[in-house]
Design an enzyme around this catalytic site. Sequence first.
Site, PDB file in Angstrom:
ATOM      1  N   ARG A 149     -20.603  10.983  -5.887  1.00 46.01           N
ATOM      2  CA  ARG A 149     -21.365   9.755  -5.677  1.00 46.01           C
ATOM      3  C   ARG A 149     -22.298  10.077  -4.697  1.00 46.01           C
ATOM      4  O   ARG A 149     -22.603  11.231  -4.023  1.00 46.01           O
ATOM      5  CB  ARG A 149     -20.503   9.020  -5.169  1.00 46.01           C
ATOM      6  N   ASP A 184     -20.744   4.367  -2.251  1.00 40.66           N
ATOM      7  CA  ASP A 184     -19.735   5.581  -2.432  1.00 40.66           C
ATOM      8  C   ASP A 184     -19.260   4.981  -3.835  1.00 40.66           C
ATOM      9  O   ASP A 184     -18.352   5.641  -4.505  1.00 40.66           O
ATOM     10  CB  ASP A 184     -18.721   5.158  -1.564  1.00 40.66           C
ATOM     11  N   ASN A 185     -19.755   3.967  -4.448  1.00 40.90           N
ATOM     12  CA  ASN A 185     -19.160   3.544  -5.859  1.00 40.90           C
ATOM     13  C   ASN A 185     -20.519   3.627  -6.854  1.00 40.90           C
ATOM     14  O   ASN A 185     -20.438   3.166  -7.836  1.00 40.90           O
ATOM     15  CB  ASN A 185     -18.955   2.072  -5.799  1.00 40.90           C
ATOM     16  N   ASP A 224      -2.802   2.293   3.110  1.00 40.68           N
ATOM     17  CA  ASP A 224      -1.414   2.697   2.803  1.00 40.68           C
ATOM     18  C   ASP A 224      -1.650   3.774   1.581  1.00 40.68           C
ATOM     19  O   ASP A 224      -0.742   4.383   1.348  1.00 40.68           O
ATOM     20  CB  ASP A 224      -0.509   1.517   2.168  1.00 40.68           C
ATOM     21  N   GLY A 225      -2.602   3.979   1.234  1.00 41.35           N
ATOM     22  CA  GLY A 225      -2.770   5.019   0.091  1.00 41.35           C
ATOM     23  C   GLY A 225      -2.562   4.719  -1.308  1.00 41.35           C
ATOM     24  O   GLY A 225      -2.335   5.365  -2.325  1.00 41.35           O
ATOM     25  N   GLY A 233      -9.085   8.089   0.040  1.00 38.91           N
ATOM     26  CA  GLY A 233      -8.292   7.401   0.923  1.00 38.91           C
ATOM     27  C   GLY A 233      -6.646   7.171   0.248  1.00 38.91           C
ATOM     28  O   GLY A 233      -5.720   6.909   0.618  1.00 38.91           O
ATOM     29  N   ARG A 234      -6.794   7.008  -1.196  1.00 33.42           N
ATOM     30  CA  ARG A 234      -5.814   6.877  -2.061  1.00 33.42           C
ATOM     31  C   ARG A 234      -5.892   7.682  -3.406  1.00 33.42           C
ATOM     32  O   ARG A 234      -5.198   7.155  -4.330  1.00 33.42           O
ATOM     33  CB  ARG A 234      -5.525   5.337  -2.165  1.00 33.42           C
TER      34      ARG A 234
HETATM   35  P1  AMP Z   1     -12.884   1.401  -2.805  1.00 32.89           P
HETATM   36  O1  AMP Z   1     -13.213  -0.090  -2.461  1.00 32.89           O
HETATM   37  O2  AMP Z   1     -11.859   1.281  -3.945  1.00 32.89           O
HETATM   38  O3  AMP Z   1     -14.315   1.747  -3.462  1.00 32.89           O
HETATM   39  O4  AMP Z   1     -12.756   2.017  -1.491  1.00 32.89           O
HETATM   40  C1  AMP Z   1     -13.504   2.412  -0.425  1.00 32.89           C
HETATM   41  C2  AMP Z   1     -12.614   3.171   0.435  1.00 32.89           C
HETATM   42  O5  AMP Z   1     -11.635   2.522   1.050  1.00 32.89           O
HETATM   43  C3  AMP Z   1     -12.608   4.388  -0.196  1.00 32.89           C
HETATM   44  O6  AMP Z   1     -12.534   5.504   0.995  1.00 32.89           O
HETATM   45  C4  AMP Z   1     -11.035   4.269  -0.392  1.00 32.89           C
HETATM   46  O7  AMP Z   1     -10.378   5.501  -0.605  1.00 32.89           O
HETATM   47  C5  AMP Z   1     -10.619   3.464   0.618  1.00 32.89           C
HETATM   48  N1  AMP Z   1      -9.285   2.637   0.394  1.00 32.89           N
HETATM   49  C6  AMP Z   1      -9.490   1.700  -0.368  1.00 32.89           C
HETATM   50  N2  AMP Z   1      -8.109   1.056  -0.474  1.00 32.89           N
HETATM   51  C7  AMP Z   1      -7.209   1.988   0.209  1.00 32.89           C
HETATM   52  C8  AMP Z   1      -5.868   2.089   0.381  1.00 32.89           C
HETATM   53  N3  AMP Z   1      -5.107   1.082   0.035  1.00 32.89           N
HETATM   54  N4  AMP Z   1      -5.336   3.009   1.083  1.00 32.89           N
HETATM   55  C9  AMP Z   1      -6.348   4.052   1.680  1.00 32.89           C
HETATM   56  N5  AMP Z   1      -7.628   4.026   1.374  1.00 32.89           N
HETATM   57  C10 AMP Z   1      -8.082   2.991   0.778  1.00 32.89           C
HETATM   58 MG    MG Z   2     -14.832   3.469  -4.406  1.00 32.19          MG
END
Ligand code: AMP
Ligand code: MG
Length: 522
Positions: free
Chosen positions: A180, A249-250, A122-123, A89-90
């Site tokens: 993952r 996913d992590n 917001d990506g 997502g980002r």
């Molecule tokens: P994470 O917690 O970083 O492992 O992210 C979990 C999911 O949320 C993933 O699909 C990320 O791409 C999405 N994500 C986290 N933060 C953002 C953001 N600011 N904008 C878009 N997608 C996000």
């Molecule tokens: Mg992640």
Amino acid sequence: MPRFGLEHSYARELPGCSVPCRPVPVAAPRLLYVNAPLAEELGLDPGPWQGEVGDALFAGNRLPDDAEPIAQAYAGHQFGGFSPQLGDGRALLLGERIDGAGRRRDIAFKGSGRTPFSRGGDGRAALGPMLREVLIGEALHALGIPTTRALAVAATGEEVWRDRPLPGAVLTRVAASHLRVGTFQFFAARGAVEPLRRLVDYAIARHDPALAAAPDRALALLRAVAQRQAELLAQWLSVGFIHGVMNTDNMTISGESIDFGPCAFLEAYDPATVFSSIDHGGRYAYGNQAAIARWNLARFAEALLPLALPPGAAEEGPEQEAALRQAAERAGVVIDAFPAWHAAALRRRWRAKLGLDGASGRDDAALDAADDALLRDWLALLQAQAVDFTRAWRHLADAAEGREAPLAALFAEPAALSPWLARWRARCEQDDVASGRLDPAAAARERAARLRAVNPWIIARNQRVEEALAAATDAGDLGPFAQLLQALREPFTERPDRPDLARLAEPAPTAFTAAYRTFCGT
Ligand code: AMP
Ligand code: MG
């Protein structure tokens, strides 16, 4: 723009597993940090990254000429609940580079703008959390723990809104791959068996080429991933690392640590320690991590199950049911073996941290049980007296040389330590006799050196990480970050000559740790 020597096996070999997507240019790009040792490992020359070229390159305003950025699709169980579509997502994968040692490494952006997977996000990423990724990645790497690492951080000159406006940044991340558990779940959830099969083949080619001819490739991959995770979790636990958000996913297929959001290190030893503000049930508590890894692996096994049917076979019928049942049983054997693999890996780590040789490869159940008890009692002592985990291990080296005072000083009631130390000494002697280390003084010196090579002097102390990130975020001062990074790169070297670095290794005040909360909203 300079080329990075990028290849694009993921996009080429796995059509339908990602979507092409460009970074969103930022207002005022500025390169803040380059990881010179990692650039060297990759065989990349940072020379041309000076000035505007580097600014534009690492903020995503201009790409290396050979980049073909894609957003990868994945799903994931987050805190136990399944999200069938997460994805980058980002983040964007720019491509893969074969490093100096012949390893294929992903080079990817994080915080480079919205993608088709951004949902409501917001990506973008804030500077503080991206610097945290640098610090934690380099800290784990220096501790010898497999991990993704940051190659660069660039400021965007734009604000991102979290609970308040924060300076934005783009991280460039290097990973053995970004495959993952959730990548496999994405296709399993859609009944997309052929992409799933290709994904298994790709993962094997990339991470386990020796398994290419295995009769049951999915099962072989499951076993390899489980063994890597068993080892990784042992390494995390041995240094007091709490990942904080072990969603599927992590969890990587490569066995590298990834995504350092709400992660933190233990201070006083307590297996129930949780720092994440949203982990109310303690799902991802320090002492629960191995059980969660197993749970995640069970989800991985489920995702692979449809591959038990031959390509093109009908999905229903008695034969299919039997094949699926057998595959589930075989996968269950792997999942059930995980705790023992992990326990064995962990015993090896603890033994090294205690300065013990163990049974030198021989099966010795009695010795294992005795050492497990010695370890259990040591940890119970640390827990009962809320002793700093890292310091206690480190001072075992002094105790090995006959200086017990530094260790005893960590205990409110040091008398409780004495009987344990006597047992430990006896056990060390047993090893010395068995290994022919006949001169006690030499054996002690040698043991102390071994202990100092596995029990770090410094870890990424939470309050020091926060200080460094706050200075960068609030005052634009990267000095504390740079200094902490320098100290974390040599975690086993005590620096009495450098009070500035020694300060960074000190445990946090109890009140700080008690109130410490980490956040996912990065
Ligand atoms: P994470 O917690 O970083 O492992 O992210 C979990 C999911 O949320 C993933 O699909 C990320 O791409 C999405 N994500 C986290 N933060 C953002 C953001 N600011 N904008 C878009 N997608 C996000
Ligand atoms: Mg992640």
